[in-house]
Design a protein around this motif. Structure first.
Motif, mmCIF file in Angstrom:
data_model
loop_
_atom_site.group_PDB
_atom_site.id
_atom_site.type_symbol
_atom_site.label_atom_id
_atom_site.label_comp_id
_atom_site.label_asym_id
_atom_site.label_seq_id
_atom_site.Cartn_x
_atom_site.Cartn_y
_atom_site.Cartn_z
ATOM 1 N N LEU A 90 8.150 2.740 -11.205
ATOM 2 C CA LEU A 90 7.220 2.757 -10.062
ATOM 3 C C LEU A 90 7.627 3.812 -9.045
ATOM 4 O O LEU A 90 6.760 4.495 -8.466
ATOM 5 N N TRP A 91 8.908 3.984 -8.811
ATOM 6 C CA TRP A 91 9.391 5.000 -7.868
ATOM 7 C C TRP A 91 9.012 6.395 -8.363
ATOM 8 O O TRP A 91 8.518 7.239 -7.596
ATOM 9 N N VAL A 92 9.208 6.637 -9.639
ATOM 10 C CA VAL A 92 8.862 7.933 -10.223
ATOM 11 C C VAL A 92 7.358 8.181 -10.144
ATOM 12 O O VAL A 92 6.909 9.280 -9.780
ATOM 13 N N LEU A 93 6.558 7.178 -10.480
ATOM 14 C CA LEU A 93 5.102 7.347 -10.443
ATOM 15 C C LEU A 93 4.603 7.660 -9.042
ATOM 16 O O LEU A 93 3.674 8.460 -8.864
ATOM 17 N N ALA A 94 5.232 7.053 -8.043
ATOM 18 C CA ALA A 94 4.764 7.237 -6.673
ATOM 19 C C ALA A 94 5.282 8.508 -6.030
ATOM 20 O O ALA A 94 4.545 9.179 -5.294
ATOM 21 N N ALA A 95 6.547 8.863 -6.281
ATOM 22 C CA ALA A 95 7.161 9.925 -5.479
ATOM 23 C C ALA A 95 8.206 10.736 -6.222
ATOM 24 O O ALA A 95 9.059 11.350 -5.590
ATOM 25 N N SER A 101 0.843 -1.200 0.000
ATOM 26 C CA SER A 101 0.000 0.000 0.000
ATOM 27 C C SER A 101 0.873 1.242 0.000
ATOM 28 O O SER A 101 2.028 1.220 0.443
ATOM 29 N N ILE A 102 0.293 2.330 -0.503
ATOM 30 C CA ILE A 102 1.009 3.598 -0.514
ATOM 31 C C ILE A 102 0.001 4.737 -0.619
ATOM 32 O O ILE A 102 -1.015 4.639 -1.326
ATOM 33 N N LEU A 103 0.254 5.813 0.099
ATOM 34 C CA LEU A 103 -0.581 7.017 0.027
ATOM 35 C C LEU A 103 -0.106 7.900 -1.124
ATOM 36 O O LEU A 103 1.097 8.162 -1.252
ATOM 37 N N LEU A 104 -1.036 8.360 -1.936
ATOM 38 C CA LEU A 104 -0.728 9.226 -3.072
ATOM 39 C C LEU A 104 -1.616 10.456 -3.008
ATOM 40 O O LEU A 104 -2.686 10.444 -2.394
ATOM 41 N N ASP A 105 -1.170 11.521 -3.662
ATOM 42 C CA ASP A 105 -1.916 12.776 -3.578
ATOM 43 C C ASP A 105 -2.505 13.213 -4.913
ATOM 44 O O ASP A 105 -2.928 14.353 -5.062
ATOM 45 N N ASP A 106 -2.534 12.277 -5.876
ATOM 46 C CA ASP A 106 -3.006 12.656 -7.205
ATOM 47 C C ASP A 106 -3.717 11.465 -7.853
ATOM 48 O O ASP A 106 -3.211 10.335 -7.804
ATOM 49 N N GLN A 124 -5.894 12.600 0.067
ATOM 50 C CA GLN A 124 -5.143 11.407 0.422
ATOM 51 C C GLN A 124 -5.801 10.197 -0.242
ATOM 52 O O GLN A 124 -6.946 9.857 0.061
ATOM 53 N N LEU A 125 -5.088 9.586 -1.144
ATOM 54 C CA LEU A 125 -5.582 8.416 -1.858
ATOM 55 C C LEU A 125 -4.714 7.229 -1.462
ATOM 56 O O LEU A 125 -3.495 7.266 -1.632
ATOM 57 N N LEU A 126 -5.351 6.204 -0.934
ATOM 58 C CA LEU A 126 -4.624 5.012 -0.534
ATOM 59 C C LEU A 126 -4.738 3.963 -1.640
ATOM 60 O O LEU A 126 -5.830 3.467 -1.926
ATOM 61 N N MET A 127 -3.590 3.656 -2.272
ATOM 62 C CA MET A 127 -3.546 2.571 -3.234
ATOM 63 C C MET A 127 -3.117 1.326 -2.485
ATOM 64 O O MET A 127 -2.120 1.326 -1.781
ATOM 65 N N ARG A 128 -3.886 0.262 -2.619
ATOM 66 C CA ARG A 128 -3.532 -0.982 -1.942
ATOM 67 C C ARG A 128 -3.855 -2.167 -2.846
ATOM 68 O O ARG A 128 -4.853 -2.166 -3.563
#
Length: 220
Positions: A112-117, A39-44, A73-77
């Motif tokens: 994936l790193w770029v897409l997330a953060a 899981s990861i929190l995203l803002d977009d 706050q969008l939680l992708m899981r």
């Protein structure tokens, strides 16, 4: 734009291990008897949709839910899956997130790193890291260096916590490796690709002059 190399994520087969790019950021992974969940929190919305699509390419179902927070706050899981257990074992020591030994920052991992953060900054490009696991930073910097995108840590005042990558060749390599990203992502998400031709080996070069032996010069 210069032609992408075959080392780009566009040409590499997707691998579940690529999802470690989310853990290099601020993602979390948990395990149970039913498998592991990432899981990861995203803002977009666009970032979240892109990450879900990358999970699907690796055979993993995922969803996005809205959670309470100071901002969007969008939680992708992902769903719990046995396919994620090797990733969980590689990225945890005890109950603490830890970078795998000799981590390879592959094309899919970088994407994936770029897409997330990932986001462009006034100076270079920032790959966000987890503020709750500062002990991972040195190992991530070392892994980036082995991949040809050496960077340095920057704190909150400089837009971090993140690893900042600067320099034409490093930015070109990162953009080339990450490949083509969805067009609806935030403008600052993609690594700047105007530098890609500096790294791309397909860039035309002026032919080198043919060396002439002194004896041939005398005959001329």
């Amino acid at each position: 734009m210069a032609q992408l190399s075959f080392f780009s994520a566009d040409y590499q087969a997707p691998d579940v291990a690529d999802l470690g790019g989310l853990l290099a950021a601020h993602g979390q992974i948990t395990t149970s008897t039913a498998g592991a969940r990432l899981s990861i929190l995203l803002d977009d919305d666009a970032r979240a949709a892109a990450v879900v699509a990358e999970c699907a390419r690796r055979g993993l179902a995922a969803e996005v839910v809205t959670v309470e927070g100071p901002g969007p706050q969008l939680l992708m899981r992902t769903s719990r899956s046995a396919a994620l257990l090797p990733l969980a074992r590689a990225w945890t020591r005890g109950a603490v997130k830890s970078v795998p030994r000799a981590l390879a920052v592959t094309a899919g991992f970088s994407r994936l790193w770029v897409l997330a953060a990932g986001r462009a900054a006034d100076a270079g490009y920032l790959l966000g890291v987890d503020p709750h696991t500062p002990d991972t930073v040195d190992d991530l910097i070392a892994a980036c260096s082995r991949a040809g995108v050496a960077g340095s840590f920057v704190g909150v005042r400089a837009g971090g916590p993140a690893i900042r990558i600067v320099g034409h060749r490093r930015l070109a390599r990162l953009a080339d490796t990450v490949g083509t990203l969805p067009a609806d992502l935030p403008a600052d998400c993609a690594p700047p690709d105007e530098h890609r031709a500096v790294y791309d080996d397909t860039t035309p070069r002026a032919p080198r002059p043919t060396p002439v032996h002194p004896a041939q010069q005398e005959l001329g």
